[in-house]
Every structure is written in C-alpha cells, then in structure tokens.
Write an enzyme that holds these catalytic residues in place. Structure first.
Site, PDB file in Angstrom:
ATOM      1  N   SER A  55     -55.212  72.969 -16.048  1.00 25.97           N
ATOM      2  CA  SER A  55     -54.831  72.512 -17.387  1.00 25.97           C
ATOM      3  C   SER A  55     -54.753  73.676 -18.361  1.00 25.97           C
ATOM      4  O   SER A  55     -55.414  74.706 -18.199  1.00 25.97           O
ATOM      5  CB  SER A  55     -55.844  71.495 -17.919  1.00 25.97           C
ATOM      6  OG  SER A  55     -55.894  70.353 -17.096  1.00 25.97           O
TER       7      SER A  55
HETATM    8  N1  SAH Z   1     -59.130  69.889 -14.800  1.00 25.69           N
HETATM    9  C1  SAH Z   1     -58.311  70.389 -13.738  1.00 25.69           C
HETATM   10  C2  SAH Z   1     -57.020  69.593 -13.745  1.00 25.69           C
HETATM   11  C3  SAH Z   1     -56.335  69.605 -12.460  1.00 25.69           C
HETATM   12  S1  SAH Z   1     -54.866  68.618 -12.396  1.00 25.69           S
HETATM   13  C4  SAH Z   1     -58.030  71.864 -13.940  1.00 25.69           C
HETATM   14  O1  SAH Z   1     -57.942  72.285 -15.087  1.00 25.69           O
HETATM   15  O2  SAH Z   1     -57.872  72.596 -12.973  1.00 25.69           O
HETATM   16  C5  SAH Z   1     -55.487  67.049 -11.879  1.00 25.69           C
HETATM   17  C6  SAH Z   1     -56.230  67.016 -10.577  1.00 25.69           C
HETATM   18  O3  SAH Z   1     -56.527  65.650 -10.313  1.00 25.69           O
HETATM   19  C7  SAH Z   1     -55.461  67.534  -9.380  1.00 25.69           C
HETATM   20  O4  SAH Z   1     -56.221  68.500  -8.725  1.00 25.69           O
HETATM   21  C8  SAH Z   1     -55.281  66.291  -8.501  1.00 25.69           C
HETATM   22  O5  SAH Z   1     -55.299  66.577  -7.120  1.00 25.69           O
HETATM   23  C9  SAH Z   1     -56.471  65.447  -8.914  1.00 25.69           C
HETATM   24  N2  SAH Z   1     -56.324  64.014  -8.674  1.00 25.69           N
HETATM   25  C10 SAH Z   1     -55.214  63.242  -8.794  1.00 25.69           C
HETATM   26  N3  SAH Z   1     -55.479  61.978  -8.478  1.00 25.69           N
HETATM   27  C11 SAH Z   1     -56.804  61.929  -8.150  1.00 25.69           C
HETATM   28  C12 SAH Z   1     -57.677  60.877  -7.733  1.00 25.69           C
HETATM   29  N4  SAH Z   1     -57.270  59.622  -7.579  1.00 25.69           N
HETATM   30  N5  SAH Z   1     -58.971  61.197  -7.491  1.00 25.69           N
HETATM   31  C13 SAH Z   1     -59.418  62.467  -7.641  1.00 25.69           C
HETATM   32  N6  SAH Z   1     -58.643  63.496  -8.018  1.00 25.69           N
HETATM   33  C14 SAH Z   1     -57.350  63.227  -8.274  1.00 25.69           C
END
Ligand code: SAH
Length: 215
Positions: free
Chosen positions: A65
């Site tokens: 993010s």
């Molecule tokens: N806060 C993180 C955001 C990553 S993007 C950062 O800054 O790095 C969102 C993440 O949510 C991705 O890694 C994706 O794989 C995960 N995600 C999507 N659906 C999900 C679910 N149902 N359960 C757990 N993780 C999930």
C-alpha cells in the site's frame, strides 16, 4: 540485504514530511513510518522507489500500500498500546510493522503463500512478532477474538458480517468498501451488541479481497 543506511533514513524523513503535509497528524504513526525500513518490504525491481509515497507491485498481482494510505487507515483505527488487532491481508508486512510499532498485539492473515512466507521472513528478521496465519481472512479469526481493532487492507463489496461480530464493544473496523475502480474508506464502530456506527472517509484504490487461498 538487511541494510538501512543514512540515505534511507534521510529519504524516510522526507516521506514523513510528505505524509504530514497530506494531513496525517498522529505523531506515533509518523514516527513509525520514520523508523520502518520500507525498502526491505519491497520487491527488488522497485527498491529504488521505496520512499516514494506510492503503491508498488509485490508479486502475485498484489501491492504494498501507499504509505499515506497505510497512515490514513491506521489513524482511523485509533490503535492503542496493547490493543488486540486483526489485520486481513498481510501482503508485504509493512502495515503489520506499523501496527506493531504502535504497541498493538497483531493477528495477521494472508491468503497467498509466497507473500505469507516472505512477510514472515522479513518481519521476523526485523524482530517484529505478530501472530501469522495463512488462509482466507474473509471470516476473520473467531477463535482469537474478539478484537479491539480490525483492519482490512483489500477492497470488499460488502462489509463481512463475521468481522463486525468479532469486534469488542467500542471496537473499530476499518475497511475499503466498493468494487472497480475504487473503494470508499469505511469505519465502523461497535456501539452495542447490535449497534454499529458507520462513517465514510474518502476514496481509495485497493486490490480486491479474494476468497480461498493460493500458493
Ligand atoms: N497492507 C498490505 C497490503 C497488501 S495488498 C501491504 O501494504 O503490503 C492486500 C493483500 O490482501 C494481498 O497480499 C492479498 O493477497 C491479501 N488478501 C486478499 N484477499 C485476502 C483474504 N481473503 N484473506 C487474506 N488475505 C487476503
């Protein structure tokens, strides 16, 4: 390589001022962003951009993010020291580190195994100790709840009822709601057993929350 140089520290100071100028006021959050080496959470192809206030690919179609968005979600969450925080979507682990810097006890769930393993490795190397879970976070983690705070870092079409039910009284859930092309940042405060107060806090763009798991 686990190297944090004076140059990185200098770039972080600038990043903090950028985020401050965009309206983030909580000094604890700004301090966290000033101390966490974001370059160690980046994919190697984008490492030179680590201190730009932007989201970048981290593999598997996912993104780390934008720092401003991390700060904004964290500010809405009003995290207090020792709060029990559930995070859905560990991704790179960067947001997890911010929550831990605020003194929270963090339960974080990731559905993509490669990202899960990578985040676990870097957070552990940096000495951060969240509780890691590999799986679909859609249903939350009832056996470890209820939680003071719940943060979803991917977009949902509707707020999952299971997450609302895993909030303590007075607890706060922050979740981006909406489909393509973007979401509204929604904050839900549990006012009573069946009473929830919902407010909206502007548009953002997140990858979608997906069902199931993958390798
Ligand atoms: N806060 C993180 C955001 C990553 S993007 C950062 O800054 O790095 C969102 C993440 O949510 C991705 O890694 C994706 O794989 C995960 N995600 C999507 N659906 C999900 C679910 N149902 N359960 C757990 N993780 C999930």
């Amino acid at each position: 390589m686990m190297i944090d140089t004076f140059q990185h520290k200098g770039l972080r100071k600038k990043l903090v001022e950028t985020i401050r100028s965009k309206g983030i006021r909580d000094e604890r959050i700004l301090d966290a962003i000033g101390c966490i080496p974001r370059h160690l959470f980046m994919d190697s192809s984008f490492i030179g951009f680590s201190y730009k206030d932007q989201a970048f690919p981290i593999g598997g179609g996912q993104t780390i993010s934008q720092p401003y968005t991390v700060a904004f979600q964290t500010e809405l969450l009003e995290v207090r020291s020792r709060d029990r925080v559930l995070e859905i979507g560990t991704g790179s682990g960067y947001q997890t580190a911010v929550l831990l810097e605020l003194g929270a006890s963090v339960y974080t769930i990731e559905r993509q195994r490669t990202l899960f393993l990578k985040a676990q490795e870097i957070l552990s190397e940096l000495g951060y100790k969240p509780h890691f879970f590999f799986g679909d976070g859609y249903q939350g983690k009832q056996s470890y709840g209820p939680f003071d705070r719940i943060l979803v870092t991917a977009g949902v079409n509707d707020v999952p009822e299971s997450l609302m039910q895993q909030l303590k009284g007075g607890g706060i859930l922050v979740v981006p709601v909406g489909g393509e092309p973007g979401q509204q940042m929604v904050r839900i405060v549990r006012k009573g057993e069946d009473e929830f107060e919902r407010t909206e806090h502007g548009s953002f763009v997140f990858v979608p929350l997906l069902k199931g798991t993958r390798d």
